[in-house]
Design a protein around this motif. Structure first.
Motif: not given
Length: 216
Positions: A65-82, A143-152
């Motif tokens: 399987l490939p590695t997948n992750f999700r940018i968490t949140g719905s605020r400006q910070q999530a957009t900035d990370i993307r 970013e995963t450790e601080i909660g901005n990305i979720s390994r999912q």
């Protein structure tokens, strides 16, 4: 809320284990047989597919399987990370060659809203051979450790999307551990709510397995 032990991008332990006083080398993933008589018997008994199709089913199950992750949140910070991933990492990774071979750059899952769900198939060994890839890996870990990305896993992202949760919904999640989907549900409550407001809905999370419930 405590999040417990979840999937991450880091790695633990090297070398091998000790058996009868001798060190036993850990096998690489590629060296594993990925076959099991009991496993075959179970799925043969289920008769999910015909006898002729069973070899194809087994081969598909062996697919890495490939590695997948999700940018968490719905605020400006999530957009900035993307935007950081798209503008800083993807262009560099597209130019990377490992032993003369191209590396597939991370790309957003086409069905995930706002390009917040991502996927890549970069081997771990490749992450260590290239500065660009090592930097990307370090970024994901931080970013995963601080909660901005979720390994999912991608398949885990689907149920919360199908529920189409709104800010006034009350959601009962009774198979919640380790919590990736639950966090996704909570985020959905806040999508259409102003940053200075609290949604009227809520998510109640629990798990029938006590040990797993403690991971929430």
């Amino acid at each position: 809320m405590g999040r417990g032990k979840k999937k991450s991008f880091g790695s633990k332990g090297r070398g091998g284990s000790h058996v009868n006083g001798e060190r036993k080398r850990y096998k690489k993933f590629e060296e594993l047989a990925r076959d099991n008589k009991s496993f075959r018997k179970y799925y043969t008994t289920q008769q999910i597919v015909s006898e002729d199709e069973f070899p194809e089913l087994m081969e598909t199950m062996r697919t890495v399987l490939p590695t997948n992750f999700r940018i968490t949140g719905s605020r400006q910070q999530a957009t900035d990370i993307r935007e950081q991933i798209m503008t800083e990492f993807v262009p560099y990774i597209r130019k990377v060659r490992i032993d003369g071979a191209e590396i597939e750059a991370p790309h957003p899952l086409p069905w995930y809203p706002n390009e917040f769900g991502w996927q890549f198939s970069i081997p771990r060994i490749a992450l260590k051979k290239s500065t660009e890839l090592a930097n990307f890996h370090s970024f994901l870990v931080t970013e995963t450790e601080i909660g901005n990305i979720s390994r999912q896993e991608a398949v885990s992202m689907v149920p919360p999307l199908l529920l189409d949760v709104r800010s006034d919904h009350i959601v009962l999640d009774m198979c919640a551990a380790p919590g990736s989907k639950t966090a996704q549900l909570v985020e959905a409550l806040h999508v259409d709510v102003a940053a200075d407001q609290t949604p009227s809905g809520l998510v109640v999370a629990n798990d029938a397995d006590y040990k797993r419930a403690c991971m929430l």
